[in-house]
Scaffold this active site. Structure first.
Site, short mmCIF file in Angstrom:
data_model
loop_
_atom_site.label_atom_id
_atom_site.label_comp_id
_atom_site.label_asym_id
_atom_site.label_seq_id
_atom_site.Cartn_x
_atom_site.Cartn_y
_atom_site.Cartn_z
CE1 TYR A 158 -15.27 -23.27 -30.57
CE2 TYR A 158 -16.15 -21.07 -30.93
CZ TYR A 158 -16.10 -22.40 -31.27
OH TYR A 158 -16.88 -22.86 -32.30
CE LYS A 178 -11.79 -39.23 -29.83
NZ LYS A 178 -12.47 -40.30 -30.59
CG ASP A 195 -15.66 -40.98 -32.02
OD1 ASP A 195 -16.19 -40.94 -30.87
OD2 ASP A 195 -14.73 -41.76 -32.30
CG ASP A 216 -19.21 -24.44 -33.69
OD1 ASP A 216 -20.21 -23.78 -34.00
OD2 ASP A 216 -18.19 -24.53 -34.40
CG ASP A 224 -23.37 -25.82 -37.98
OD1 ASP A 224 -23.80 -25.06 -37.08
OD2 ASP A 224 -22.78 -25.41 -39.00
C1 IPM Z 1 -21.83 -20.47 -33.70
C2 IPM Z 1 -20.82 -19.95 -34.67
C3 IPM Z 1 -19.70 -19.25 -33.90
C4 IPM Z 1 -19.09 -20.28 -32.98
C5 IPM Z 1 -18.62 -18.60 -34.78
C6 IPM Z 1 -19.22 -17.62 -35.77
C7 IPM Z 1 -17.55 -17.95 -33.97
O1 IPM Z 1 -20.34 -20.97 -35.48
O2 IPM Z 1 -22.38 -19.67 -32.91
O3 IPM Z 1 -22.11 -21.67 -33.74
O4 IPM Z 1 -18.25 -21.07 -33.40
O5 IPM Z 1 -19.46 -20.30 -31.79
MG MG Z 2 -21.40 -22.81 -35.27
#
Ligand code: IPM
Ligand code: MG
Length: 356
Positions: free
Chosen positions: A142, A191, A223, A247, A251
């Site tokens: 990042y 990884k 993975d 990240d 999700d």
């Molecule tokens: C998160 C989001 C952010 C990230 C984006 C919006 C930059 O996806 O906080 O998970 O990737 O950290």
């Molecule tokens: Mg995110």
């Protein structure tokens, strides 16, 4: 006590969900005898529109001057075509860096009342799970060097991942300390079969593990981790990851709880000041319609009470209120099916308020 909490409402549904969490914090203040000041600052697309820059200096300073920060979400299609340094996401990354928030805690657990919402097979959901992702937040790909250049086959782009021993050590310690307060199990994700940063990550985590003999520590390739998370999430307690792997995996973890609208997060540094935000985005498709689920932001406010202000009884009270409304069947649009009636964002907030 008096506290200053900087509000960064942001874009899309950000303002609606932050306002819900503010009402909950005010109710907590009234019940437990605290007063909160809520100065507001711009960041993201709304800041671009108002000032031309995604992260005005005044916002950084305002956050630095506060006890903590509560953030909604930033971004939206309106600003998607802007050059990289003007994108709303730049504000989020800039704030994390400016406030030194290298730790991102993302708890994911399945609520009894919502087992049917999980995308997991019912027999797997029935086992339940309660895990926390400890994501490194101010390093890795990042923040590495990136750009465009002329390559062997014409124009190309590159991003680089770099991690220092210091960055890995400090996030690993946070993860081990977190595990100590939970079920004492830590899985470190990497990884290492391909990436040099991962090999350094693994080496460093093993060295720190020696300081925590009471915590069971193992490594898992990312993975495989993505697969295990849907195969049997109950096996995870603390999951330690780099910025990008965290990240992605967070999700995934959110969806197996039932809705991304439920997951809070805390971003922390060395002091007590932190930034608290739902893990979901600005959901421009439903912005301004009073349909968003405020619970992830309300639960983020609970984390703020616990981690930045040291008010754990107050935090428990908010978490119990959320638990109670879900048990009673309160559902926002992200959690209803067919003809069921969905509560609006303000109705869900009011249901929580009634329990405080
Ligand atoms: C998160 C989001 C952010 C990230 C984006 C919006 C930059 O996806 O906080 O998970 O990737 O950290
Ligand atoms: Mg995110």
């Amino acid at each position: 006590m008096e506290y200053t909490i900087a509000l960064v409402r942001g874009d899309g549904i950000g303002p609606e969900i932050v306002d819900g969490a503010v009402r909950v914090l005010e109710a907590v203040g009234a019940r437990f005898g605290h007063s909160f000041h809520f100065p507001s600052y711009l960041a993201g697309g709304c800041a671009i529109d108002a000032t031309g820059a995604p992260l005005p200096e005044e916002t950084v300073q305002g956050c630095l001057d506060s006890d903590s920060v509560l953030l909604g979400a930033v971004g939206g299609p309106k600003w998607d075509t802007l050059p990289a340094n003007l994108r709303p996401e730049k504000a989020l990354l800039g704030l994390r860096k400016a406030l030194g928030l290298y730790t991102n805690l993302r708890p994911a657990k399945i609520y009894d009342a919502l087992r049917g919402e999980s995308t997991l097979r019912p027999d797997i959901a029935a086992r339940g799970f309660d895990l926390v992702i400890v994501r490194e937040l101010t390093g890795g790909i990042y923040y590495g060097e990136r750009g465009r250049r002329e390559g062997k086959y014409g124009p190309e782009a590159y991003d680089t991942e770099a991690y220092s021993v210091m960055e890995i050590e400090r996030i690993a310690r946070v993860a081990f300390e977190t595990a100590r307060k939970r079920r004492k199990n830590l899985v470190s994700i990497d990884k290492a079969n391909v990436l040099e940063t991962s090999r350094l990550w693994r080496e460093t985590v093993h060295r720190i593990a020696a300081e925590y003999p009471d915590v069971e520590c193992s490594d898992m390739l990312v993975d495989n981790a993505a697969m295990q998370l849907v195969r049997d999430p109950s096996r995870f307690d603390v999951v330690l990851t780099s910025n990008m792997f965290g990240d992605i995996l967070s999700d995934e973890a959110s969806q197996i709880t039932g809705s991304i609208g439920l997951l809070p997060s805390a971003s922390l540094g060395d002091g007590t000041r932190g930034m608290y935000e739902p893990i979901h985005g600005s959901a421009p498709d439903i912005a301004g319609q009073n349909r968003a689920n405020p619970l992830a932001t309300i639960l983020s406010a609970a984390m703020l009470l616990r981690y930045s202000l040291g008010l754990s009884e107050e935090a428990d009270c908010v978490e119990a209120a959320v638990d109670a409304v879900l048990r009673e069947g309160c559902r926002t649009a992200d959690l209803v099916h067919g003809g069921e009636r969905a509560l609006s964002c303000t109705e869900m907030t009011e249901a929580v308020l009634a329990k405080i």
